[in-house]
Design a protein around this motif. Sequence first.
Motif, short mmCIF file in Angstrom:
data_model
loop_
_atom_site.label_atom_id
_atom_site.label_comp_id
_atom_site.label_asym_id
_atom_site.label_seq_id
_atom_site.Cartn_x
_atom_site.Cartn_y
_atom_site.Cartn_z
N VAL A 1 0.54 -1.06 0.10
CA VAL A 1 0.05 0.21 0.11
C VAL A 1 1.05 1.60 -0.25
O VAL A 1 1.80 1.52 0.51
N ASN A 2 0.27 2.67 -0.41
CA ASN A 2 1.31 3.64 -0.82
C ASN A 2 2.73 2.97 -1.01
O ASN A 2 3.35 3.62 -0.19
N ILE A 3 3.47 1.81 -1.51
CA ILE A 3 4.10 1.54 -2.39
C ILE A 3 5.28 2.23 -1.99
O ILE A 3 6.80 2.29 -1.79
N ALA A 4 5.37 3.80 -2.97
CA ALA A 4 5.84 4.56 -3.77
C ALA A 4 7.20 5.23 -2.04
O ALA A 4 7.90 5.67 -2.33
N SER A 5 5.90 4.67 -1.08
CA SER A 5 6.34 5.58 -0.04
C SER A 5 6.73 4.27 0.64
O SER A 5 8.06 4.32 1.67
N GLN A 6 6.26 3.31 1.21
CA GLN A 6 6.84 2.68 2.38
C GLN A 6 7.80 1.54 2.05
O GLN A 6 8.17 1.63 3.40
N GLU A 7 7.43 0.73 0.49
CA GLU A 7 8.44 0.30 0.10
C GLU A 7 10.11 1.26 0.33
O GLU A 7 10.49 0.74 0.96
N LEU B 1 18.41 -5.88 -0.11
CA LEU B 1 19.69 -4.68 -1.27
C LEU B 1 18.36 -3.34 -0.88
O LEU B 1 17.52 -3.78 -1.54
N GLN B 2 18.97 -2.48 -0.50
CA GLN B 2 17.95 -1.96 -0.62
C GLN B 2 18.55 -0.05 -0.50
O GLN B 2 20.14 -0.25 -0.39
N GLU B 3 17.90 1.02 -0.96
CA GLU B 3 19.09 2.06 -0.97
C GLU B 3 18.07 3.73 -0.49
O GLU B 3 16.26 3.05 -0.54
N PHE B 4 18.42 4.22 -0.78
CA PHE B 4 17.85 5.42 0.57
C PHE B 4 18.06 6.74 0.09
O PHE B 4 19.53 6.87 -0.49
N LYS B 5 17.34 8.04 -0.45
CA LYS B 5 18.09 8.63 0.07
C LYS B 5 17.33 9.80 1.27
O LYS B 5 16.60 9.80 1.84
N VAL B 6 18.44 9.87 1.65
CA VAL B 6 18.92 10.67 3.04
C VAL B 6 18.47 11.98 3.01
O VAL B 6 19.96 12.26 2.25
N THR C 1 27.82 14.03 7.93
CA THR C 1 27.74 14.93 9.62
C THR C 1 26.99 14.07 10.41
O THR C 1 25.67 14.47 9.93
N PRO C 2 27.62 13.41 11.67
CA PRO C 2 26.20 13.25 12.60
C PRO C 2 25.64 13.67 12.27
O PRO C 2 25.42 14.69 13.12
N GLY C 3 24.46 13.24 12.94
CA GLY C 3 22.92 14.04 13.20
C GLY C 3 22.33 12.61 12.82
O GLY C 3 22.22 11.63 12.66
N VAL C 4 20.71 13.10 12.52
CA VAL C 4 19.50 12.69 12.72
C VAL C 4 18.84 13.20 11.77
O VAL C 4 18.16 14.84 11.14
N TYR C 5 18.50 12.33 10.22
CA TYR C 5 18.07 12.71 9.17
C TYR C 5 16.97 12.11 8.85
O TYR C 5 16.78 10.89 9.13
N ASP C 6 15.97 12.82 8.20
CA ASP C 6 14.78 11.85 7.63
C ASP C 6 15.09 11.48 6.06
O ASP C 6 16.29 12.09 6.03
N ILE C 7 14.01 10.08 5.47
CA ILE C 7 14.40 9.90 4.31
C ILE C 7 13.47 10.44 3.67
O ILE C 7 12.71 10.88 3.84
N ASP C 8 13.94 10.46 2.09
CA ASP C 8 12.90 11.36 1.38
C ASP C 8 12.50 9.97 0.25
O ASP C 8 13.42 9.82 -1.00
N PRO C 9 11.24 9.15 0.32
CA PRO C 9 11.37 7.71 0.12
C PRO C 9 10.44 8.19 -1.33
O PRO C 9 10.90 7.52 -2.24
N LEU C 10 10.48 9.91 -2.06
CA LEU C 10 9.49 9.76 -3.54
C LEU C 10 11.22 9.50 -4.17
O LEU C 10 10.96 10.18 -5.62
N ALA C 11 12.62 10.51 -3.41
CA ALA C 11 13.40 10.64 -4.09
C ALA C 11 13.79 9.87 -4.82
O ALA C 11 13.61 8.32 -4.47
#
Length: 252
Positions: free
Chosen positions: A76-82, A108-113, A122-132
């Motif tokens: 469901v809402n795979i572009a975001s959730q997966e 195997l996975q990949e992410f846009k931080v 830079t160490p810290g807490v960042y969001d992931i942009d699932p649509l990028a």
Amino acid sequence: MPGPTIAVFPGDFVQIRVYNHLPEDTSVHWHGLDIPNIMDGVPEIEPSPRIKPGQYFDYKFQIVNQPGTHMYHSHVNIASQEMLGLAGGFIILDPMTDGINRDYFILLQEFKVKGLPKRKITPGVYDIDPLAMDFNFFTMNGRCFPYTTPLEVCYGDNVRIRLANSSDQAHPIHIHGHQFVIAGSDGNMIPLDRRIVKNTVLVSSGETWDVEFTAKNPGIWPFHCHIPHHMTNNFTKDLGGMLTTIIIKDSM
Ligand SMILES: [Cu+2]
């Protein structure tokens, strides 16, 4: 991080209770498994339920597939959730002894931080942009090198590595110092007389491949996606990304 790896045997009756702690509907698709339509987890098309926030659903089915490597992921809402990582491994083990001493699964996975300038970490807490689509972190079981788990084996071991890709892009996975046999494809065992020998296998989105080799060359060997950008963390100079090591201890 991926979900836990599930391991079952052929013929098992499986009941998996999925709780939805998300703020939106979800489901789980059992990728590659021959199961009843209502359990397949694609509510936009199938008579399979949406799991509402705060609710749960019991997926129940019998394992009719042969031993092999599969996955599960949100549908469901795979572009975001997966692309936020809602996936995991689903292994059907062989109840017979199969001569394998070490058996590994790598998702195997990949992410846009978001928020990191290119070539800077830079160490810290960042969001992931699932649509990028301009991914900057590439993972094996949810971690980038040098934080991936090394595969430690003994000299002479017969090693199986089960590769699965729940990401957008294809990843050519390459071994150093050895050749591997392509032993399984999408959860289907390849007959012995039809196997080919390679040292790189392209794992496309949705595919699983099982590769096997005998650890006969002592040392510490890279095992990685061969796309140069995917072997970095946010394009920095040091090795990173979708890379782990195979450590073969010499028994001598
Ligand atoms: Cu890659």
